[in-house]
Motif scaffolding. Structure first.
Motif, mmCIF file in Angstrom:
data_model
loop_
_atom_site.group_PDB
_atom_site.id
_atom_site.type_symbol
_atom_site.label_atom_id
_atom_site.label_comp_id
_atom_site.label_asym_id
_atom_site.label_seq_id
_atom_site.Cartn_x
_atom_site.Cartn_y
_atom_site.Cartn_z
ATOM 1 N N GLY A 168 0.796 -1.221 0.000
ATOM 2 C CA GLY A 168 0.000 0.000 0.000
ATOM 3 C C GLY A 168 0.827 1.268 0.000
ATOM 4 O O GLY A 168 0.322 2.353 -0.335
ATOM 5 N N ILE A 169 2.100 1.161 0.359
ATOM 6 C CA ILE A 169 2.967 2.334 0.397
ATOM 7 C C ILE A 169 3.092 2.967 -0.986
ATOM 8 O O ILE A 169 3.066 4.191 -1.141
ATOM 9 N N HIS A 170 3.224 2.145 -2.016
ATOM 10 C CA HIS A 170 3.375 2.683 -3.370
ATOM 11 C C HIS A 170 2.109 3.416 -3.820
ATOM 12 O O HIS A 170 2.184 4.458 -4.480
ATOM 13 N N THR A 171 0.962 2.890 -3.442
ATOM 14 C CA THR A 171 -0.296 3.569 -3.757
ATOM 15 C C THR A 171 -0.364 4.921 -3.062
ATOM 16 O O THR A 171 -0.753 5.934 -3.664
ATOM 17 N N ALA A 172 0.038 4.941 -1.792
ATOM 18 C CA ALA A 172 0.018 6.195 -1.035
ATOM 19 C C ALA A 172 0.945 7.230 -1.660
ATOM 20 O O ALA A 172 0.579 8.406 -1.810
ATOM 21 N N PHE A 173 2.140 6.811 -2.054
ATOM 22 C CA PHE A 173 3.083 7.777 -2.623
ATOM 23 C C PHE A 173 2.659 8.241 -4.015
ATOM 24 O O PHE A 173 2.996 9.357 -4.425
ATOM 25 N N SER A 174 1.916 7.426 -4.723
ATOM 26 C CA SER A 174 1.352 7.894 -5.996
ATOM 27 C C SER A 174 0.369 9.033 -5.745
ATOM 28 O O SER A 174 0.342 10.028 -6.483
ATOM 29 N N GLU A 175 -0.443 8.902 -4.686
ATOM 30 C CA GLU A 175 -1.370 9.977 -4.316
ATOM 31 C C GLU A 175 -0.611 11.224 -3.883
ATOM 32 O O GLU A 175 -0.994 12.356 -4.215
#
Length: 247
Positions: free
Chosen positions: A140-147
């Motif tokens: 989920g970290i990659h999704t958060a950093f995309s946001e």
């Protein structure tokens, strides 16, 4: 009697520990709850168990635990709940409520944009942005950093932006920095997505300093007063109290 137990990550660097404690003291002054204590997950003291015991010793009948974590990953999903489950066995009559990590919020992204403008008042659309996260094996970290990338890009009007990480996932910080330097004709603005000083921030600072004036590193997030308000909101949401005191 209500109590709030703040849980920071912890660091081996005394400067970072002192910054975290000073930050939380400011938060505590804005919250009208009779019992408030500070603790750390690891590397610093007091521990979560010690902080909880202090709450109980001061008369706490229910404890709200507030993690000082930017994003939801392993510490939030596993480590802190496991600690609290063990503590609950020792104090079965004291309800424990665990609040969420900060998450990706508009006011945090606004704060980052202001920190960038403070450090780089002559920012242009030709500059590049590199966001540096702590890193986690949690997908989920990659999704958060995309946001986060999208939100900062919208606020600063810069098209070239990417993220990298200091541990546990790819791309690694040093690789990300080298790639950005190769691809960017103008300056690279490095945004440490970290709250306080520590060994990780020191690593970022040293790498940026070695690259000379083309690389500009902004301050960690806790330098912006909005971060205190984020913690106050999380800590007091849903609590029946005169939560926020006037500055």
């Amino acid at each position: 009697m209500k109590a709030i137990l703040f849980v920071g990550h912890g660091t081996r660097l005394k400067k970072g520990e002192n910054e975290a404690k000073a930050f939380l003291q400011n938060v505590m002054e804005k919250v009208d709850i009779p019992i408030q204590e500070i603790s750390f997950l690891e590397l610093s003291s007091p521990s979560i168990e010690e902080g909880f015991q202090r709450c109980v010793d001061r008369g706490a009948k229910e404890v709200t635990v507030v993690p000082i974590l930017l994003l939801t990953a392993g510490h939030m999903k596993h480590d802190i709940p496991a600690e609290l489950a063990t503590i609950q066995l020792s104090f079965p009559k004291i309800p424990i409520t665990l609040k969420q990590a900060f998450g990706v919020q508009g006011n945090i992204l606004d704060a980052i944009a202001e920190l960038v403008h403070d450090s780089v008042p002559d920012l242009t659309s030709e500059d590049s942005l590199l966001i540096v996260g702590r890193g986690s094996s949690d997908l989920g970290i990659h999704t958060a950093f995309s946001e986060i990338e999208k939100g900062i890009q919208e606020r600063l009007g810069i098209s070239k932006i990417s993220s990298c990480y200091l541990a546990a996932t790819e791309p690694k910080f040093h690789d990300g920095l080298e790639t950005m330097l190769e691809q960017s004709p103008q300056r690279v603005i490095v945004i440490p997505y970290l709250l306080f000083s520590g060994l990780l921030l020191s690593e970022v600072m040293l790498a940026c300093k070695k690259r000379g004036p083309k690389v500009i590193q902004i301050e960690p997030l806790s330098r912006h007063k909005a971060m205190e308000d984020v913690v106050v909101q999380i800590a007091t949401e849903g609590m029946k109290c005169d939560a926020v005191l006037n500055d």
